[in-house]
Design a protein around this motif. Structure first.
Motif, PDB file in Angstrom:
ATOM      1  N   ARG A 166     -56.431 146.898  33.128  1.00 31.48           N
ATOM      2  CA  ARG A 166     -56.141 146.927  34.556  1.00 31.48           C
ATOM      3  C   ARG A 166     -56.911 148.105  35.141  1.00 31.48           C
ATOM      4  N   ARG A 167     -57.669 147.830  36.211  1.00 31.49           N
ATOM      5  CA  ARG A 167     -58.571 148.847  36.745  1.00 31.49           C
ATOM      6  C   ARG A 167     -57.841 150.137  37.109  1.00 31.49           C
ATOM      7  N   GLU A 168     -56.664 150.011  37.735  1.00 28.32           N
ATOM      8  CA  GLU A 168     -55.968 151.228  38.182  1.00 28.32           C
ATOM      9  C   GLU A 168     -55.530 152.104  37.001  1.00 28.32           C
ATOM     10  N   TRP A 169     -55.245 151.447  35.854  1.00 30.66           N
ATOM     11  CA  TRP A 169     -54.903 152.242  34.666  1.00 30.66           C
ATOM     12  C   TRP A 169     -56.131 153.016  34.186  1.00 30.66           C
ATOM     13  N   GLN A 205     -59.075 160.189  33.892  1.00 31.44           N
ATOM     14  CA  GLN A 205     -58.936 161.555  34.405  1.00 31.44           C
ATOM     15  C   GLN A 205     -57.950 162.374  33.574  1.00 31.44           C
ATOM     16  N   LYS A 206     -57.105 161.664  32.812  1.00 33.93           N
ATOM     17  CA  LYS A 206     -56.098 162.368  32.015  1.00 33.93           C
ATOM     18  C   LYS A 206     -55.873 161.581  30.715  1.00 33.93           C
ATOM     19  N   PRO A 207     -56.923 161.581  29.849  1.00 31.12           N
ATOM     20  CA  PRO A 207     -56.824 160.760  28.635  1.00 31.12           C
ATOM     21  C   PRO A 207     -55.777 161.283  27.662  1.00 31.12           C
ATOM     22  N   GLU A 208     -54.982 160.394  27.135  1.00 27.24           N
ATOM     23  CA  GLU A 208     -53.977 160.738  26.130  1.00 27.24           C
ATOM     24  C   GLU A 208     -54.055 159.728  25.008  1.00 27.24           C
ATOM     25  N   ARG A 209     -53.615 160.148  23.811  1.00 26.32           N
ATOM     26  CA  ARG A 209     -53.658 159.280  22.650  1.00 26.32           C
ATOM     27  C   ARG A 209     -52.879 157.982  22.891  1.00 26.32           C
ATOM     28  N   LEU A 210     -53.465 156.853  22.469  1.00 25.97           N
ATOM     29  CA  LEU A 210     -52.806 155.546  22.574  1.00 25.97           C
ATOM     30  C   LEU A 210     -52.488 155.004  21.191  1.00 25.97           C
ATOM     31  N   ARG A 211     -53.241 155.489  20.212  1.00 27.25           N
ATOM     32  CA  ARG A 211     -53.053 155.060  18.818  1.00 27.25           C
ATOM     33  C   ARG A 211     -52.538 156.255  18.051  1.00 27.25           C
ATOM     34  N   PRO A 212     -51.244 156.233  17.681  1.00 25.99           N
ATOM     35  CA  PRO A 212     -50.627 157.443  17.124  1.00 25.99           C
ATOM     36  C   PRO A 212     -51.286 157.940  15.847  1.00 25.99           C
ATOM     37  N   ALA A 213     -51.967 157.066  15.098  1.00 24.55           N
ATOM     38  CA  ALA A 213     -52.653 157.506  13.882  1.00 24.55           C
ATOM     39  C   ALA A 213     -54.171 157.464  14.052  1.00 24.55           C
ATOM     40  N   GLY A 214     -54.622 157.342  15.292  1.00 24.80           N
ATOM     41  CA  GLY A 214     -56.060 157.285  15.539  1.00 24.80           C
ATOM     42  C   GLY A 214     -56.605 155.877  15.375  1.00 24.80           C
ATOM     43  N   VAL A 215     -57.871 155.708  15.709  1.00 25.57           N
ATOM     44  CA  VAL A 215     -58.512 154.398  15.602  1.00 25.57           C
ATOM     45  C   VAL A 215     -58.732 154.044  14.135  1.00 25.57           C
ATOM     46  N   ASN A 216     -59.090 155.058  13.358  1.00 24.53           N
ATOM     47  CA  ASN A 216     -59.406 154.844  11.953  1.00 24.53           C
ATOM     48  C   ASN A 216     -58.182 155.187  11.119  1.00 24.53           C
ATOM     49  N   TYR A 217     -57.142 154.331  11.262  1.00 20.42           N
ATOM     50  CA  TYR A 217     -55.819 154.713  10.749  1.00 20.42           C
ATOM     51  C   TYR A 217     -55.717 154.764   9.227  1.00 20.42           C
ATOM     52  N   LEU A 218     -56.668 154.153   8.511  1.00 20.50           N
ATOM     53  CA  LEU A 218     -56.608 154.246   7.046  1.00 20.50           C
ATOM     54  C   LEU A 218     -56.711 155.693   6.572  1.00 20.50           C
ATOM     55  N   ARG A 219     -57.358 156.524   7.385  1.00 20.73           N
ATOM     56  CA  ARG A 219     -57.506 157.928   7.010  1.00 20.73           C
ATOM     57  C   ARG A 219     -56.219 158.715   7.187  1.00 20.73           C
ATOM     58  N   THR A 220     -55.329 158.231   8.040  1.00 21.25           N
ATOM     59  CA  THR A 220     -54.170 159.060   8.382  1.00 21.25           C
ATOM     60  C   THR A 220     -52.828 158.469   7.973  1.00 21.25           C
ATOM     61  N   ILE A 221     -52.788 157.188   7.579  1.00 20.72           N
ATOM     62  CA  ILE A 221     -51.495 156.646   7.193  1.00 20.72           C
ATOM     63  C   ILE A 221     -51.452 156.248   5.725  1.00 20.72           C
ATOM     64  N   ASN A 222     -50.244 156.232   5.208  1.00 20.61           N
ATOM     65  CA  ASN A 222     -50.008 155.779   3.855  1.00 20.61           C
ATOM     66  C   ASN A 222     -49.632 154.310   3.928  1.00 20.61           C
ATOM     67  N   ASP A 231     -63.530 162.955  26.609  1.00 16.97           N
ATOM     68  CA  ASP A 231     -64.179 163.205  27.893  1.00 16.97           C
ATOM     69  C   ASP A 231     -63.166 163.109  29.025  1.00 16.97           C
ATOM     70  N   ILE A 232     -63.227 164.014  29.967  1.00 18.60           N
ATOM     71  CA  ILE A 232     -62.342 163.937  31.133  1.00 18.60           C
ATOM     72  C   ILE A 232     -63.229 163.737  32.359  1.00 18.60           C
ATOM     73  N   LEU A 233     -62.952 162.688  33.126  1.00 19.36           N
ATOM     74  CA  LEU A 233     -63.780 162.400  34.292  1.00 19.36           C
ATOM     75  C   LEU A 233     -63.114 162.919  35.569  1.00 19.36           C
ATOM     76  N   THR A 234     -63.938 163.228  36.574  1.00 19.45           N
ATOM     77  CA  THR A 234     -63.390 163.568  37.892  1.00 19.45           C
ATOM     78  C   THR A 234     -62.905 162.269  38.549  1.00 19.45           C
ATOM     79  N   GLY A 235     -62.164 162.405  39.638  1.00 22.10           N
ATOM     80  CA  GLY A 235     -61.671 161.228  40.345  1.00 22.10           C
ATOM     81  C   GLY A 235     -62.808 160.293  40.758  1.00 22.10           C
ATOM     82  N   ALA A 236     -63.889 160.881  41.301  1.00 17.03           N
ATOM     83  CA  ALA A 236     -65.006 160.055  41.783  1.00 17.03           C
ATOM     84  C   ALA A 236     -65.711 159.375  40.610  1.00 17.03           C
ATOM     85  N   GLU A 237     -65.887 160.113  39.511  1.00 16.56           N
ATOM     86  CA  GLU A 237     -66.520 159.513  38.326  1.00 16.56           C
ATOM     87  C   GLU A 237     -65.654 158.387  37.765  1.00 16.56           C
TER      88      GLU A 237
END
Ligand code: HEC
Ligand code: HEC
Length: 248
Positions: free
Chosen positions: A66-69, A75-92, A122-128
């Motif tokens: 969704r574009r608004e998301w 502008q305020k990126p936060e983790r969406l994947r609790p074990a990262g994208v490459n989860y084999l490295r971080t989970i048992n 990367d953090i973007l400005t509002g215009a970016e």
């Protein structure tokens, strides 16, 4: 005839602005994002390639988000994947003997060691963020996957009914967090999916994840058509929950 002429004039008058916004966004994508994100496709075709991927594919972003998301997350990126994208490295993900009892561990899909550090992105400005979101929304390589999909908003469920579907009937929470801190670690958090993702994407992805990502761990899970509609309506409802209000 007059109307046709008017439309042409209108198109000519507004197009330079649109084109340059799209171009700025595409330039940012190519210069600052392409080193990590796949912007052109295809998705990894072998397991080996899957585990070389360290950032989510964006080549079908316009069919997914969704574009608004996008504008606000960029502008305020936060983790969406609790074990990262490459989860084999971080989970048992294999049964491991308990270190004291030497019995097989009952728990799968648990984090190895400490939880990952906050995402550095990367953090973007509002215009970016606005122009990049426009450019991302133009990337629609998987249009045919969403073509026949439509959300039936009459198939509503309560939060409790949705939870039974996700937890008990289909076991989605074994791989996905369905509340902050509750659920598995391989997939992206599901409690924000309804505000991040287009309903048509969710319908199509849950139905056949491997049409989007051929080697992904999420199984093509024989979700009944009626339940598929209920699950997506539930995810949209779930995204409206305010977890901070209850944890204070
Ligand atoms: C150093 C590598 C790196 C760079 C450079 C980078 N990203 Fe990301 N990006 C990531 C990772 C890793 C994630 C996954 C975060 C998570 O799921 O917790 C991510 C997630 C995303 C997401 C959410 C995708 C999804 O499927 O959930 C978007 C959108 C995104 N990035 C856009 C961008 C844009 C736009 C740029 C350039 C301005 C950019 N990224 C630059 C690594 C990067
Ligand atoms: C075996 C683990 C597993 C199971 C079980 C599973 N998923 Fe997934 N799911 C994944 C993975 C892995 C991804 C994609 C990972 C990525 O994009 O980084 C995914 C992606 C998704 C996405 C797209 C999310 C996004 O932000 O891109 C949705 C929606 C989703 N799953 C819903 C479900 C639902 C609903 C169920 C139950 C019917 C389910 N999943 C069962 C592992 C699983």
């Amino acid at each position: 005839m007059k109307r046709v002429l008017f439309s042409i004039l209108l198109a000519v008058a507004i197009s330079p602005a649109l084109v340059s916004a799209g171009e700025d966004g595409t330039e940012i994508l190519n210069q600052r994002c392409a080193e990590c994100h796949n912007l052109t496709g295809p998705a990894p075709q072998t397991i080996r390639d899957l585990w070389k991927r360290d950032a989510p594919d964006l080549f079908y972003a316009g069919n997914k988000f969704r574009r608004e998301w996008l504008v606000s997350w960029l502008q305020k990126p936060e983790r969406l994947r609790p074990a990262g994208v490459n989860y084999l490295r971080t989970i048992n993900s294999t049964p491991k003997k308990h270190q004291d009892t030497k019995k097989d561990a009952k728990q799968f899909d648990v984090l190895w060691g400490a939880v990952l550090k906050p995402l550095r992105h990367d953090i973007l400005t509002g215009a970016e963020a606005e122009v990049v979101a426009d450019a991302l929304m133009q990337l629609k390589a998987n249009e045919e996957q969403v073509a026949g999909m439509m959300l039936d908003t009459s198939k509503t469920v309560t939060l409790e009914q949705g939870e039974v579907l996700i937890d008990k009937v289909y076991g989605c929470q074994s791989c996905h967090q369905i509340e902050p801190g509750f659920g598995g670690y391989t997939g992206p958090e599901l409690y924000t999916a309804g505000s991040r993702l287009q309903p048509e994407f969710m319908l199509s992805y849950i139905k056949r994840p491997r049409n989007w990502d051929p080697k992904i761990w999420m199984p093509n899970g024989n979700v009944k058509p009626e339940d598929l509609q209920k699950i997506v309506n539930y995810l949209i409802l779930l995204a409206k929950e305010d977890y901070h209000a209850t944890s204070d």
